[in-house]
Design an enzyme around this catalytic site. Structure first.
Site, PDB file in Angstrom:
ATOM      1  N   GLU A   1       0.866  -1.068  -0.154  1.00  0.00           N
ATOM      2  CA  GLU A   1       0.030  -0.331   0.001  1.00  0.00           C
ATOM      3  C   GLU A   1       0.678   0.822  -0.169  1.00  0.00           C
ATOM      4  OE1 GLU A   1      -1.694   3.283   0.864  1.00  0.00           O
ATOM      5  OE2 GLU A   1      -1.497   2.452   2.475  1.00  0.00           O
TER       6      GLU A   1
ATOM      7  N   CYS B   1      -2.312   9.418   2.593  1.00  0.00           N
ATOM      8  CA  CYS B   1      -1.898   8.331   1.826  1.00  0.00           C
ATOM      9  C   CYS B   1      -3.499   8.296   1.085  1.00  0.00           C
ATOM     10  CB  CYS B   1      -1.853   6.456   1.414  1.00  0.00           C
ATOM     11  SG  CYS B   1      -2.856   5.989   2.730  1.00  0.00           S
TER      12      CYS B   1
END
Length: 457
Positions: free
Chosen positions: A229, A263
């Site tokens: 990720e 993010c």
């Protein structure tokens, strides 16, 4: 890099931590591997799930203590830190309540006979995790894999060692046996050595694109499964039929939460030209209204960046964007302060040849793009190296759904900022990584989905 707790509000050193030696790493590996080969890991799941129930209870009972640790160590606003701790408890309880169902045998119709797929642990996992959500990132890996029976070794970020230790202590207090979860203060080379070890069967990383590339190549070289990720350059789409006041308010939250160090934060605001001027005006007012200060102060609405290095890197990015033709609509520079504060910043007129067009800005910096129609939205949204999350604002839900289906990304939220919940899969495409965490998908990333067939003959 040394493991240190440095308060980003004033850059004062709070504590230093001794790295683990190679001998200590070997001991951790041996304990984890022994646990994997024991009845605890390979036996009935019912003996593991009470640990997650207890862990959830412990975190809920210590919200203030844990939240304060996170806020002092990486600068998250105290209210947001409390929310993170509570979310961790929810994730632990979610897998405690649902893992048995997720890992139950799945039957398949077949002409060859009675067939089903069983789910078994695969072995020790190595996790490399970032600082921006110092408890949540750990729980996303620990909860599903503890339920599945995979022991986990973790290298946390060097700037959040107190969070790393606190989480490990919680897992032990919850009743997990030695080897189930081990925090390691180690170097990149030691991580590489662990990944190469035959006792390790999988690698999970959340972090930068660069770190992901390195770790994924190490895992691939050893023929081991990995999940990544990584970064994001998420769009926040404002259609011409949107509630502009609401879109501007939520858009500011989506960009400034955790000082923009998320993010899945909204980073590229794609606004249709019909509503561009009123949106930008309302959006800017929200940026003007922030109160910068101590993250432990309940009235602060924008805290510091996590480190001096992060502050300096963001300043260089903004300067480079302006030098390459972007217009500085608001903000644009570090704030004179002992801590790592950067002005809420809005950039406009960013051309495709500007480095900023493809970069991820990990801080309170928003990019505004003005487009004509839905097709141009899709073209701009998909013209990215990343594909993690995104948001679309519209009063026409069917129109928004169609757009959501056309955008190349792992997650899209309609009339909401990009969010997370235990029951929803989390992950992206392109350079944002691969694999999924959370939900029923997350628990099956590191299990052996073993087919068993009983022949009709």
């Amino acid at each position: 890099m040394p493991y240190q707790t440095v308060n980003p509000f004033n850059n004062q050193l709070i504590n230093e931590y001794t790295p683990h030696t190679d001998q200590q790493v070997e001991q951790a590996l041996a304990k984890a591997d022994a646990l994997y080969h024991s009845g605890w890991a390979k036996g009935d799941i019912d003996q593991r799930l009470p640990v997650l129930h207890k862990l959830a209870d412990l975190m809920e009972s210590r919200v203030e203590e844990l939240a304060t640790i996170a806020s002092q160590e990486m600068g998250k606003l105290i209210a947001q830190s409390r929310g993170e701790v509570k979310l961790c408890a929810q994730i632990a309880r979610y897998y405690a309540d649902n893992a048995k169902k997720f890992l139950a045998p799945v039957r398949y119709e077949s002409s060859l006979g009675e067939a089903w797929v069983e789910h078994h642990p695969i072995g020790v996992l190595m996790a490399v995790e970032p600082w921006n959500f110092p408890f949540y990132q750990l729980m996303r890996v620990l909860a599903p894999n503890l339920a599945a029976g995979n022991p986990v070794l973790v290298k946390h970020a060097g700037i959040v060692p107190h969070c790393a230790q606190a989480f490990e202590q919680l897992v032990a207090e919850a009743g997990a046996p030695q080897g189930a979860y081990t925090n390691l203060f180690i170097s990149q080379q030691q991580v590489a050595n662990i990944i190469a070890d035959d006792r390790v069967q999988g690698v999970a990383l959340t972090g930068s694109e660069k770190a992901g590339s390195i770790v994924a190549s190490q895992a691939a070289k050893a023929l081991k499964k990995s999940t990544l990720e990584l970064g994001g350059n998420d769009v926040f789409v404002v259609l011409d039929d949107s509630d502009i006041a609401r879109a501007a308010k939520i858009g500011a939250q989506a960009r400034l939460s955790n000082a923009g160090q998320v993010c899945t934060a909204a980073k590229r605001f794609i606004v249709q030209e019909k509503v561009a001027e009123p949106f930008l005006q309302a959006f800017t007012e929200h940026f003007r209204a922030v109160k910068i200060g101590d993250p432990l102060d309940e009235t602060t609405t924008l805290g510091p960046l996590s480190s001096r290095e992060a502050l300096e890197g963001l300043a260089k990015q903004v300067d480079a964007a302006v030098q390459n033709g972007a217009k500085l609509h608001y903000g644009g520079k570090p704030i004179p302060h002992d801590g790592n504060f950067f002005e809420p910043t809005i950039l406009t007129h960013i051309s495709r040849d500007n480095p900023a067009y493809f970069e991820e800005f990990f801080g309170p910096v928003a990019q505004i793009y003005v487009v004509k129609d839905d097709d141009e939205i899709v073209k701009l949204a998909n013209d990215s190296h990343y594909g993690l999350g995104g948001a679309i604002f519209s009063t026409d839900i069917e129109r928004a759904k169609k757009l959501a289906s056309r955008i190349e990304t792992g997650m899209v939220y309609i009339n909401s900022l990009t969010d997370t919940a235990p029951e929803l899969p989390f992950g992206g495409v392109k350079r944002s990584g691969f694999g999924r965490e959370l939900s029923d998908l997350g628990i099956k990333e590191f299990v052996n989905q073993k087919l068993v067939v009983v022949s009709k003959g």
